[in-house]
Motif scaffolding. Structure first.
Motif, PDB file in Angstrom:
ATOM      1  N   GLY A 507       0.788  -1.234   0.000  1.00 25.71           N
ATOM      2  CA  GLY A 507       0.000   0.000   0.000  1.00 25.71           C
ATOM      3  C   GLY A 507       0.814   1.275   0.000  1.00 25.71           C
ATOM      4  N   THR A 508       2.106   1.193   0.344  1.00 25.27           N
ATOM      5  CA  THR A 508       2.923   2.414   0.332  1.00 25.27           C
ATOM      6  C   THR A 508       3.105   2.970  -1.073  1.00 25.27           C
ATOM      7  N   ILE A 509       2.710   2.197  -2.099  1.00 29.85           N
ATOM      8  CA  ILE A 509       2.820   2.682  -3.469  1.00 29.85           C
ATOM      9  C   ILE A 509       1.989   3.941  -3.688  1.00 29.85           C
ATOM     10  N   PHE A 510       0.879   4.063  -2.965  1.00 30.41           N
ATOM     11  CA  PHE A 510      -0.025   5.195  -3.192  1.00 30.41           C
ATOM     12  C   PHE A 510       0.599   6.530  -2.800  1.00 30.41           C
ATOM     13  N   PRO A 511       1.154   6.691  -1.614  1.00 31.54           N
ATOM     14  CA  PRO A 511       1.783   7.980  -1.306  1.00 31.54           C
ATOM     15  C   PRO A 511       3.134   8.164  -1.985  1.00 31.54           C
ATOM     16  N   LYS A 512       3.880   7.074  -2.193  1.00 30.90           N
ATOM     17  CA  LYS A 512       5.240   7.204  -2.719  1.00 30.90           C
ATOM     18  C   LYS A 512       5.275   7.527  -4.207  1.00 30.90           C
ATOM     19  N   GLU A 513       4.342   6.995  -4.970  1.00 28.30           N
ATOM     20  CA  GLU A 513       4.416   7.139  -6.425  1.00 28.30           C
ATOM     21  C   GLU A 513       3.400   8.118  -7.009  1.00 28.30           C
ATOM     22  N   ALA A 514       2.546   8.664  -6.179  1.00 22.04           N
ATOM     23  CA  ALA A 514       1.515   9.570  -6.707  1.00 22.04           C
ATOM     24  C   ALA A 514       2.121  10.752  -7.450  1.00 22.04           C
ATOM     25  N   ALA A 515       3.108  11.420  -6.855  1.00 20.65           N
ATOM     26  CA  ALA A 515       3.688  12.610  -7.475  1.00 20.65           C
ATOM     27  C   ALA A 515       4.348  12.294  -8.807  1.00 20.65           C
ATOM     28  N   ALA A 516       4.951  11.118  -8.922  1.00 18.02           N
ATOM     29  CA  ALA A 516       5.585  10.724 -10.183  1.00 18.02           C
ATOM     30  C   ALA A 516       4.546  10.552 -11.287  1.00 18.02           C
ATOM     31  N   LEU A 517       3.301  10.300 -10.893  1.00 20.72           N
ATOM     32  CA  LEU A 517       2.223  10.112 -11.863  1.00 20.72           C
ATOM     33  C   LEU A 517       1.388  11.376 -12.068  1.00 20.72           C
ATOM     34  N   GLY A 518       1.674  12.443 -11.299  1.00 22.44           N
ATOM     35  CA  GLY A 518       1.020  13.718 -11.558  1.00 22.44           C
ATOM     36  C   GLY A 518      -0.079  14.112 -10.599  1.00 22.44           C
ATOM     37  N   TRP A 592     -22.155   3.729   2.627  1.00 24.86           N
ATOM     38  CA  TRP A 592     -20.843   4.029   3.203  1.00 24.86           C
ATOM     39  C   TRP A 592     -20.454   2.949   4.210  1.00 24.86           C
ATOM     40  N   SER A 593     -21.421   2.401   4.875  1.00 25.61           N
ATOM     41  CA  SER A 593     -21.138   1.350   5.863  1.00 25.61           C
ATOM     42  C   SER A 593     -20.570   0.094   5.203  1.00 25.61           C
ATOM     43  N   ASP A 594     -20.912  -0.143   3.926  1.00 26.78           N
ATOM     44  CA  ASP A 594     -20.361  -1.296   3.215  1.00 26.78           C
ATOM     45  C   ASP A 594     -18.869  -1.123   2.951  1.00 26.78           C
ATOM     46  N   VAL A 595     -18.427   0.136   2.873  1.00 25.83           N
ATOM     47  CA  VAL A 595     -17.007   0.419   2.673  1.00 25.83           C
ATOM     48  C   VAL A 595     -16.257   0.331   3.997  1.00 25.83           C
ATOM     49  N   THR A 596     -16.881   0.782   5.068  1.00 26.22           N
ATOM     50  CA  THR A 596     -16.159   0.950   6.338  1.00 26.22           C
ATOM     51  C   THR A 596     -16.051  -0.314   7.183  1.00 26.22           C
ATOM     52  N   LYS A 597     -17.026  -1.235   7.068  1.00 24.40           N
ATOM     53  CA  LYS A 597     -17.087  -2.318   8.053  1.00 24.40           C
ATOM     54  C   LYS A 597     -15.904  -3.283   7.993  1.00 24.40           C
ATOM     55  N   ALA A 598     -15.265  -3.420   6.820  1.00 27.17           N
ATOM     56  CA  ALA A 598     -14.088  -4.307   6.746  1.00 27.17           C
ATOM     57  C   ALA A 598     -12.848  -3.532   6.320  1.00 27.17           C
ATOM     58  N   CYS A 599     -12.900  -2.221   6.457  1.00 29.95           N
ATOM     59  CA  CYS A 599     -11.784  -1.372   6.012  1.00 29.95           C
ATOM     60  C   CYS A 599     -10.745  -1.237   7.124  1.00 29.95           C
ATOM     61  N   CYS A 600      -9.470  -1.315   6.724  1.00 31.08           N
ATOM     62  CA  CYS A 600      -8.404  -1.168   7.719  1.00 31.08           C
ATOM     63  C   CYS A 600      -7.557   0.073   7.486  1.00 31.08           C
ATOM     64  N   GLY A 601      -7.974   0.938   6.576  1.00 35.60           N
ATOM     65  CA  GLY A 601      -7.236   2.171   6.356  1.00 35.60           C
ATOM     66  C   GLY A 601      -7.656   2.867   5.065  1.00 35.60           C
ATOM     67  N   TYR A 602      -7.360   4.160   4.996  1.00 37.25           N
ATOM     68  CA  TYR A 602      -7.739   4.972   3.838  1.00 37.25           C
ATOM     69  C   TYR A 602      -6.546   5.823   3.409  1.00 37.25           C
ATOM     70  N   TRP A 603      -6.386   6.003   2.105  1.00 36.23           N
ATOM     71  CA  TRP A 603      -5.468   7.000   1.573  1.00 36.23           C
ATOM     72  C   TRP A 603      -6.318   8.127   1.003  1.00 36.23           C
ATOM     73  N   ILE A 604      -6.051   9.358   1.424  1.00 37.83           N
ATOM     74  CA  ILE A 604      -6.824  10.520   0.969  1.00 37.83           C
ATOM     75  C   ILE A 604      -5.959  11.340   0.015  1.00 37.83           C
TER      76      ILE A 604
END
Length: 651
Positions: A507-518, A592-604
């Motif tokens: 999951g670290t790909i999301f914050p680490k590579e976002a800027a390289a993709l714009g 929204w509850s269908d997203v949250t009930k088994a969610c262990c984290g969010y990237w904003i």
């Protein structure tokens, strides 16, 4: 006194007689007889305009003058299954007249006189010249439009969907509209379609802004035709242009080894440093003094920030852009990571200009320079010579023209020159005024849907994209939307295979590579309320799921929109099988509850960058350190594409 006046009058009469040839009466000779003087009154004849003779029946010189009353429904030309009526031709003809009138062309006709009576250097009248341009414009539009209905859009080779599974799992649901490869023929995206649907109102606004009462008044006075013909011609122009825009997105830059191929002149154009004007790409971060902080203290803070950044293992341009996005106080450049591309000499403050255009400057160089507003940290990204820039533009122009030439060749035009009549109009609204402005640069106004099962043979790290690729596929959906570039799952799998592990994507790909993709990641959140608040603000969220509603293992979801009316969200899901199994996919609305009930984290993630604030064309007038005019990358691309479409084939 009376006698003096009389003598003066007599003298005046005598002088007048002498000046007019009347003279003074003389005594006749013995053999002369008096003949009464004959007075000839010259015949007054009307000076009529001079038209050239009729010419070649097969081109625009067919008739010396086309001026007359057109029959609006008569057919002026045909191409493929399309017909150009005489009424629609008036729109294109007078639109071409206005475009030339508004241009910077040095050679102009006298618009107060008949255009059919004025010759150009090429021997044609200006009327024939503008008629040729109008017919070519329609031919281009009709050929592109017909191609859009008949020819499939290009797809990458790795895309290998299973038609039977698609028919079973993802048919007749809202997400299908946004599914990669499902709609093989072109259709306008949601933003383009909204523009087409609103065309009547747009023409009304154009009419009022141009000084006419309404669209009908503009159609009659500016084009000499009806409002219906105006709208029909305008819609064709725009549909074709929107399709042409999509085609240009699929043009590829040549590989590095190909840039040196070709003739000697091309090689020199691409590779030679001709000593001409250069442009540079830099990244800029501004730190302003905090309360109670001096400029010297601010500079020390800048030095520490840069030193800490350069000590990181992943220090590169993307890292700097992320830092500029997070830390810079320049509100105009911070959203795009401090990006300033194609900067010309003299546009930067003197010390920055000298540093940026130093002949020894290399990509990756950094510096800290005090300015009027604070302390600037600069990162040097690239430079190019004038010849390199011109070569790149010429290459793009040639590619775009080739697209039009191919479409026109496949859809030849036949013109009924002998039947053409051109009405009278003021010609004050150009074809460019009728064309979609192309400013928001949104190729993807919605998040597209990629399915990992559509790439069953594509490797991802040491595994398969189909089994381990929900994370990289989610990143592809997110990056395609946020950067407005087509980043497919195979493209990102090849680039980021090192993020694939036994349990899937790191999951670290999301914050680490976002800027390289714009685009830019704001933070990772653990609380559902924080993620929901971001969605309500219009931001996008990636959700990391564990075993439960969405998956038997781990899973990533892109959560795109929040709908306040029913407290639901829109989800982009990479798993083909979920579209049948999860009922809410049929409405594209999820609790929204269908997203949250088994969610262990969010990237904003921060907002999508749609415009550049300090760009002269798409911006809002914001200022930055640059002096003089500035066009962002996408506006330069749009202007080139627009000019090619409007001018190609015109002669």
């Amino acid at each position: 006194m009376k006698q003096k006046v009389f003598l003066c009058l007599a003298a005046a009469v005598l002088a007048a007689m002498m000046l007019t040839g009347c003279g003074v009466s003389r005594v006749l000779g013995p053999d002369e007889t008096e003949t009464p003087e004959q007075t000839t009154i010259p015949e007054v004849t009307e000076v009529l305009p001079t038209y050239p003779p009729d010419g070649n029946p097969g081109d625009e010189t067919c008739k010396g003058s086309y001026t007359g009353e057109p029959s609006p429904s008569a057919v002026a030309a045909t191409a493929g299954n399309g017909e150009l009526t005489m009424g629609q031709l008036q729109v294109l003809y007078w639109g071409q007249v206005a475009a030339w009138k508004q241009s910077e062309e040095s050679t102009q006709p006298d618009y107060s006189q008949g255009l059919d009576t004025q010759l150009r250097e090429d021997g044609r009248t200006w009327q024939q010249f503008f008629l040729s341009r109008a017919l070519n414009a329609w031919h281009t539009a009709q050929a592109l439009y017909q191609q859009s209905q008949e020819v499939d859009l290009p797809l990458e080779e790795a895309y290998q969907p299973d038609p039977e599974k698609h028919a079973e799992y993802i048919v007749d649901i809202p997400a299908t509209k946004f599914l990669y490869g499902e709609n093989r023929k072109y259709s306008p995206n949601t933003m383009h379609q909204a523009y087409l649907d609103n065309l009547p109102q747009t023409l009304q606004e154009l009419a009022k802004n141009s000084g006419y009462a309404d669209a009908q008044d503009m159609a009659l006075k500016a084009f000499g035709t009806t409002a219906e013909d105006l709208q029909t011609a305008t819609e064709l122009l725009n549909r074709a242009y929107m399709y042409f825009t999509e085609l240009t997105y699929h043009l590829e830059a040549p590989a590095e080894e190909e840039t040196a191929e070709g003739d000697e002149n091309a090689q020199e154009t691409v590779t030679a440093d001709d000593g001409g004007e250069k442009t540079v790409d830099i990244r800029e971060l501004l730190l302003t003094p905090q309360e109670g902080e001096s400029m010297e203290d601010c500079q020390v803070r800048a030095e520490k920030l840069l030193a800490k950044a350069k000590a990181q293992w992943n220090w590169n341009e993307a890292y700097f852009r992320t830092m500029a996005h997070d830390e810079s106080q320049d509100k105009a450049t911070a959203p795009s990571g401090g990006t300033l591309n194609n900067v010309k000499p003299g546009q930067l403050p003197q010390e920055m200009d000298s540093w940026s255009f130093d002949a020894e400057r290399q990509p990756g160089d950094t510096t800290i320079i005090p300015g009027e507003d604070g302390v600037y940290i600069l990162y040097f990204a690239a430079s190019r010579t004038e010849s390199q820039s011109q070569a790149e533009q010429t290459r793009k122009e040639d590619q775009e023209k080739a697209l039009i030439d191919a479409a026109r060749e496949a859809c030849p035009m036949t013109v009924n020159y002998g039947d053409i009549r051109l009405s009278s109009a003021d010609g004050n609204v150009s074809v460019s005024d009728l064309l979609y402005p192309d400013v928001a640069h949104e190729r993807f106004p919605e998040v597209p849907v990629y399915l990992q099962q559509d790439y069953g043979k594509t490797p991802y790290g040491n595994y398969r994209l189909s089994s381990h690729g929900c994370g990289i596929t989610s990143l592809a959906m997110l990056a395609t939307y946020m950067a407005d570039e087509e980043y497919t799952p195979p493209m990102l799998s090849a680039r980021y295979g090192n993020y694939c592990h036994e349990n899937g994507t790191d999951g670290t790909i999301f914050p680490k590579e976002a800027a390289a993709l714009g685009f830019y990641c704001l933070k990772r959140a653990q609380k559902a309320d924080e993620a929901l608040e971001a969605l309500k603000e219009g931001k996008i969220v990636v959700s990391v799921q564990t075993v439960g509603y969405w998956t038997r293992g781990g899973h990533y979801l892109v959560v795109e929109k929040y709908f306040p009316e029913d407290d639901t969200v829109q989800v982009r899901d990479s798993n083909l099988y979920n579209y049948k199994r999860i009922e809410a996919h049929k409405q594209d609305r999820h609790a929204w509850s269908d997203v949250t009930k088994a969610c262990c984290g969010y990237w904003i993630f921060d907002y999508k960058i749609k415009t550049i604030p300090f760009c002269d064309r798409c911006g809002d007038g914001s200022t930055t350190i640059l002096e003089g005019g500035y066009l962002c990358d996408k506006c330069r691309t749009a202007m080139l594409r627009r000019n090619t479409y409007l001018l190609d084939g015109a002669n």
